[in-house]
Design a protein around this motif. Structure first.
Motif, short mmCIF file in Angstrom:
data_model
loop_
_atom_site.label_atom_id
_atom_site.label_comp_id
_atom_site.label_asym_id
_atom_site.label_seq_id
_atom_site.Cartn_x
_atom_site.Cartn_y
_atom_site.Cartn_z
N LEU A 1 63.97 61.57 37.75
CA LEU A 1 63.60 60.35 37.03
C LEU A 1 62.12 60.00 37.17
N LEU A 2 61.39 60.79 37.95
CA LEU A 2 59.99 60.47 38.22
C LEU A 2 59.15 60.59 36.95
N GLU A 3 58.42 59.52 36.65
CA GLU A 3 57.58 59.47 35.44
C GLU A 3 56.09 59.43 35.75
N GLU A 4 55.72 58.84 36.89
CA GLU A 4 54.30 58.71 37.23
C GLU A 4 54.05 59.20 38.66
N LEU A 5 53.05 60.04 38.79
CA LEU A 5 52.70 60.59 40.10
C LEU A 5 51.19 60.62 40.25
N SER A 6 50.69 59.98 41.30
CA SER A 6 49.25 59.98 41.57
C SER A 6 48.97 60.60 42.93
N LEU A 7 48.13 61.64 42.89
CA LEU A 7 47.66 62.31 44.11
C LEU A 7 46.13 62.25 44.17
N ALA A 8 45.56 61.28 43.51
CA ALA A 8 44.10 61.17 43.42
C ALA A 8 43.48 60.92 44.80
N GLU A 9 42.24 61.40 44.95
CA GLU A 9 41.45 61.18 46.17
C GLU A 9 42.13 61.74 47.42
N ASN A 10 42.50 63.00 47.32
CA ASN A 10 43.06 63.70 48.47
C ASN A 10 42.29 65.00 48.69
N ARG A 11 42.92 65.98 49.35
CA ARG A 11 42.22 67.23 49.69
C ARG A 11 42.99 68.45 49.20
N LEU A 12 43.65 68.30 48.08
CA LEU A 12 44.46 69.38 47.54
C LEU A 12 43.60 70.50 46.96
N VAL A 13 44.02 71.73 47.17
CA VAL A 13 43.37 72.89 46.54
C VAL A 13 44.30 73.54 45.52
N LYS A 14 45.56 73.16 45.56
CA LYS A 14 46.51 73.66 44.57
C LYS A 14 47.56 72.58 44.28
N LEU A 15 48.25 72.76 43.16
CA LEU A 15 49.23 71.76 42.74
C LEU A 15 50.66 72.26 42.98
N PRO A 16 51.55 71.34 43.28
CA PRO A 16 52.96 71.70 43.46
C PRO A 16 53.65 71.78 42.09
N VAL A 17 54.88 72.21 42.09
CA VAL A 17 55.70 72.16 40.88
C VAL A 17 55.99 70.69 40.57
N LEU A 18 55.73 70.31 39.35
CA LEU A 18 55.90 68.91 38.96
C LEU A 18 57.28 68.66 38.37
N PRO A 19 57.82 67.46 38.54
CA PRO A 19 59.15 67.14 38.00
C PRO A 19 59.15 67.12 36.47
N PRO A 20 60.29 67.38 35.84
CA PRO A 20 60.34 67.64 34.40
C PRO A 20 60.06 66.45 33.48
N LYS A 21 60.31 65.21 33.95
CA LYS A 21 60.15 64.05 33.07
C LYS A 21 58.83 63.30 33.29
N LEU A 22 57.90 63.93 33.97
CA LEU A 22 56.63 63.29 34.28
C LEU A 22 55.86 62.95 32.99
N THR A 23 55.37 61.71 32.92
CA THR A 23 54.55 61.29 31.77
C THR A 23 53.08 61.12 32.16
N THR A 24 52.82 60.78 33.46
CA THR A 24 51.45 60.57 33.93
C THR A 24 51.24 61.30 35.25
N PHE A 25 50.19 62.13 35.28
CA PHE A 25 49.85 62.83 36.51
C PHE A 25 48.35 62.68 36.77
N ASN A 26 48.02 62.16 37.96
CA ASN A 26 46.63 61.91 38.32
C ASN A 26 46.29 62.69 39.60
N ALA A 27 45.39 63.66 39.44
CA ALA A 27 44.91 64.42 40.60
C ALA A 27 43.38 64.42 40.62
#
Length: 292
Positions: free
Chosen positions: A163-189
């Motif tokens: 059911l996840l629609e919005e996910l924010s991982l902004a301002e972190n130290r990621l070098v790669k992205l995970p598998v995102l959930p299928p119903k995501l409408t907004t993703f901020n990295a």
């Protein structure tokens, strides 16, 4: 002569007796006056003592009030105790399906109530997200981890969040992205360290994704397979040096138009967009960036 003597003494005695009351009355008056003076003096002393006691009490009250006020100020200046061993809804704020865990210096995702729909855990010290963090929380619709120290996200950490629609991982130290959930409408990295090799080919092949923010990273190219649903794409301030005719459009279909795309930002990249005009032929507006 004998007759006059007794008479004379009688006269003198009577005169003395008659004049006695005024003398006694006068002496009584003098006594009453002394009593009034003494009583007045005592009353005055008692009054003055009461005044002094009252002033002393007021001084003590004022001193206590000042101390109390100073204590209040010092208490306000003392930062709240951050006990990360407290239950989640004491450490954080839980309200109608929302959990607010912002700026409390937690280093891991806290155990969440099963009915949690919105999690705000911004500006903490979280470094890692594990599969177990959300294994039993299937009701989540929005997660915000902005401003943490996340370096690693286990594969499948968000896979059960259908059911996840919005996910924010902004301002972190990621070098790669995970598998995102299928119903995501907004993703901020935004503002991570993500490189192109850290994004899988089908990472954004999501049917509902409308807002994708990847600005201020280390991408060398535009991500592949951008969905038709995408409306906003931010790629500013990366290391993008090239794009192809198939990056946004379809080179084998000149009539193809991206009807949903409203904005693409590419400023701050070392690419001259004027050299790739055909790459934007399907767009209703040109990307923001350097052309000359």
């Amino acid at each position: 002569m004998k007759i006059l003597q007794p008479t004379f003494f009688l006269f003198v005695f009577v005169s003395l007796v008659k004049s006695a009351p005024p003398i006694q009355q006068e002496s009584l008056k003098f006594y009453d006056y002394d009593t009034d003076v003494i009583l007045g003096s005592l009353i005055q002393q008692d009054y003055e003592m009461k005044i002094k006691d009252k002033r002393k009490d007021e001084t003590n009250i004022s001193s206590n009030t000042t101390l109390r006020l100073q204590g209040d100020d010092s208490e306000r200046n003392v930062p709240p105790t951050k006990d990360t061993n407290l239950p989640t809804c004491l450490l954080c704020v839980c309200l109608s399906g929302s959990v607010y865990c912002e700026e409390i210096d937690i280093e891991a995702v806290p155990p969440l109530p099963k009915e949690t729909a919105y999690l705000y855990a911004r500006f903490n010290k979280i470094k890692r997200i594990a599969v177990s963090d959300f294994a039993d929380i299937t009701t989540l619709r929005r997660i915000d981890f902005s401003g943490n120290q996340i370096e690693e996200i286990e594969d499948g950490a968000f896979s059960k969040l259908l059911l996840l629609e919005e996910l924010s991982l902004a301002e972190n130290r990621l070098v790669k992205l995970p598998v995102l959930p299928p119903k995501l409408t907004t993703f901020n990295a935004n503002q991570n360290r993500i490189k192109s090799r850290g994004i899988k080919a089908n990472a954004f092949k999501l049917t509902n994704l409308a807002y994708l923010y990847l600005g201020h990273n280390a991408l060398e190219s535009v991500p592949l397979n951008l969905p038709e649903s995408l409306r906003i794409l931010h790629l500013q301030y990366n290391n993008i040096t090239t794009i192809t005719d198939d990056t946004f459009c379809k080179s084998n279909n000149t009539r193809y138009i991206r009807t949903s795309m409203d904005e693409i930002r590419m400023e701050g990249n070392p690419i001259l967009l004027a050299k790739h005009v055909n790459a934007f032929s399907c767009l209703r507006t040109l990307p923001v960036g350097t052309y000359y």
